[in-house]
Enzyme design. Sequence first.
Site, PDB file in Angstrom:
ATOM      1  N   ALA A  56      17.269   1.724   0.661  1.00 27.81           N
ATOM      2  CA  ALA A  56      18.703   2.824   0.929  1.00 27.81           C
ATOM      3  C   ALA A  56      19.043   2.092   2.159  1.00 27.81           C
ATOM      4  O   ALA A  56      20.348   2.330   2.794  1.00 27.81           O
ATOM      5  CB  ALA A  56      17.430   3.500   1.635  1.00 27.81           C
ATOM      6  N   ASN A  83       9.217  -3.517   0.384  1.00 25.97           N
ATOM      7  CA  ASN A  83       8.731  -3.327  -0.960  1.00 25.97           C
ATOM      8  C   ASN A  83      10.503  -3.370  -2.104  1.00 25.97           C
ATOM      9  O   ASN A  83       9.998  -3.257  -3.277  1.00 25.97           O
ATOM     10  CB  ASN A  83       8.431  -1.388  -1.296  1.00 25.97           C
ATOM     11  CG  ASN A  83       7.113  -1.974  -0.972  1.00 25.97           C
ATOM     12  OD1 ASN A  83       6.374  -2.858  -0.772  1.00 25.97           O
ATOM     13  ND2 ASN A  83       6.143  -0.629  -0.523  1.00 25.97           N
ATOM     14  N   GLY A  88       9.806  -2.826  -9.588  1.00 23.52           N
ATOM     15  CA  GLY A  88      10.560  -3.596 -11.052  1.00 23.52           C
ATOM     16  C   GLY A  88      11.232  -3.354 -11.445  1.00 23.52           C
ATOM     17  O   GLY A  88      11.516  -3.604 -12.410  1.00 23.52           O
ATOM     18  N   GLY A  89      12.427  -2.749 -10.875  1.00 21.61           N
ATOM     19  CA  GLY A  89      13.943  -3.156 -10.404  1.00 21.61           C
ATOM     20  C   GLY A  89      14.052  -1.647 -11.917  1.00 21.61           C
ATOM     21  O   GLY A  89      14.622  -2.511 -13.091  1.00 21.61           O
ATOM     22  N   ARG A 346       2.447   9.690 -13.066  1.00 18.97           N
ATOM     23  CA  ARG A 346       1.020   8.957 -12.210  1.00 18.97           C
ATOM     24  C   ARG A 346      -0.031   9.687 -11.961  1.00 18.97           C
ATOM     25  O   ARG A 346      -0.677   8.772 -12.192  1.00 18.97           O
ATOM     26  CB  ARG A 346       2.445   8.105 -11.344  1.00 18.97           C
ATOM     27  CG  ARG A 346       3.217   7.033 -12.003  1.00 18.97           C
ATOM     28  CD  ARG A 346       3.652   6.324 -10.972  1.00 18.97           C
ATOM     29  NE  ARG A 346       5.029   5.623 -11.621  1.00 18.97           N
ATOM     30  CZ  ARG A 346       5.751   4.684 -10.835  1.00 18.97           C
ATOM     31  NH1 ARG A 346       6.237   4.747  -9.063  1.00 18.97           N
ATOM     32  NH2 ARG A 346       6.364   4.133 -10.984  1.00 18.97           N
ATOM     33  N   GLU A 488      11.905   6.038   1.544  1.00 20.40           N
ATOM     34  CA  GLU A 488      10.670   6.763   1.187  1.00 20.40           C
ATOM     35  C   GLU A 488      10.171   7.040   2.176  1.00 20.40           C
ATOM     36  O   GLU A 488       9.275   7.760   2.447  1.00 20.40           O
ATOM     37  CB  GLU A 488      10.014   4.927   1.002  1.00 20.40           C
ATOM     38  CG  GLU A 488       8.114   6.030   0.083  1.00 20.40           C
ATOM     39  CD  GLU A 488       7.751   4.360  -0.644  1.00 20.40           C
ATOM     40  OE1 GLU A 488       5.935   4.813  -0.433  1.00 20.40           O
ATOM     41  OE2 GLU A 488       7.667   3.705  -0.345  1.00 20.40           O
TER      42      GLU A 488
END
Length: 518
Positions: A56, A83, A88-89, A346, A488
């Site tokens: 961001a 982070n 994980g891309g 999740r 986030e």
Amino acid sequence: MSKEAISRREALKIGALGTAGLAMLGATNATAATILEKDVKFDETYDVIVIGTGFAGLAAAAKASERGYKVLVIDKMGRIGGNSVINGGAFAVPNNADQKKFGIKDSKERFIKDCLKAGLGINHVELLETIADRANDTLEFAQKCGAKFKTGKKPSWFGGHSVPRTMITENMSGSGIIKPMTKFVEGLPGCKIMRRTKFDDFVMDDKDGVVGVTVRTGYRFNKKLLSDDAENTTGEKKVFRAKKGVILAAGGFSADKVYRKLQDPRIPEDSDTTNHSGATAGAMLKAFQIGAMPIHIGWIQQGPWASPDERGFGVAPLLTQQGLFKFGMAVDIRNGKRFMNELADRKTRADAEWKILRVDPKANPIAIGTYNTFDPQILPLVEKGLKTGVMKQYKTVEEAAAAYKIPVDALKASIKKYNAGVKAGKDEFGKPVKAFKGQGIEAKGPYYCVRLQPKPHHTMGGVKINTKAQVISGNTMKPIAGLYAAGEVTGGTHGASRLGSVAVTDCLTFGMIAGENI
């Protein structure tokens, strides 16, 4: 209460209570908890100041700098990326070109429906609509900045998504975006990145607008302390003006042991996290102090694909999510039975794992499969997983069962039942096995196993923003002048639980939007 600072205890109260807490602490208005412009002397002046160097922050800086603004990007850590660099891309892009190439039908509406299902319907839909509308623009922008993705291939299918729509960076890491984007940003005229520069507070004008920040340069983060703990006094105090405004992109707080436990007391204080050690709540709390509206702060997502046999994010999430979860299965070691849809969202999976672990903390479930259960693109990580020990290899089912003290006959029966469901295209837990073209766990080994342990991964809550990335005041319900946010540190977009690979989309998209609008 001092205008210059607020104690950690008071900050925690404000974070927990929201802006209503200000009155309880004796503050009559937003500026009573922060620093006023009339009381400071600015050391340096910029058009835009960005707090944070993740997806961001860098996207915001790039867009603002491209508009001709003089931009300063600050980060309290010594390493750029937060982070994002250990991410994980994986980048969810609805209606992308590779979906069309492989005949995968997707839509804006389908993407939003998937997000709402995972988020338990409490998502702020206008933010999801914005992400869906801009996702392909965001992908092009990331590529313009030098990011390379595995294009021309069938997109990856992440848990909770109803279709494959996720692009993966060539190096299967967020660093595949962060490193080239950092180089891109540093190459823009008038754009500067300062590491070890900790944001301490906002500087406000007499109309409750943000006009600058106070920082400490040469700051040394101490992970044994909280980032904004009064005991950590490292660094030289400076005051920077931001003529156009400040963009808050400081990330989440999954590594903040005190604050996350206040929000969810079920999280053990010593619980490992997938996050870097600097993922703390300090910057977000400062935004609450000046009136930013808190949204969904108590919803903390835990990664169901993580393992207790490695620290942090590691390689287990890729080995499970795009391997053992996708084509193999998860097993309760106490009875040898499956207990969940390995490709559910999740929260659903983490809750299923915790249902076992809260009864017996040592009964970590395992993910199990054979070599054919790994997506070809992550095969290079198999050897890495074996080398680090986070994944184990066994010649036979009997050997695997003995290693984890699983009832062997029950494990064999579970594998047989799972394979039958795959072949029939109908899974007992609702896993979309029909799309996997009859691929199941092979009868012949070797067998690969990873122990599972949910870890705090993504904090759903943060400051409320609108579709222009402006931070909304809880006092006036209008934008706080001069304050934007992305990533986030914001709340509302993902509701109760975020779908995997949508974080990159969210962070980059709203980072761009903040840079475009400030």
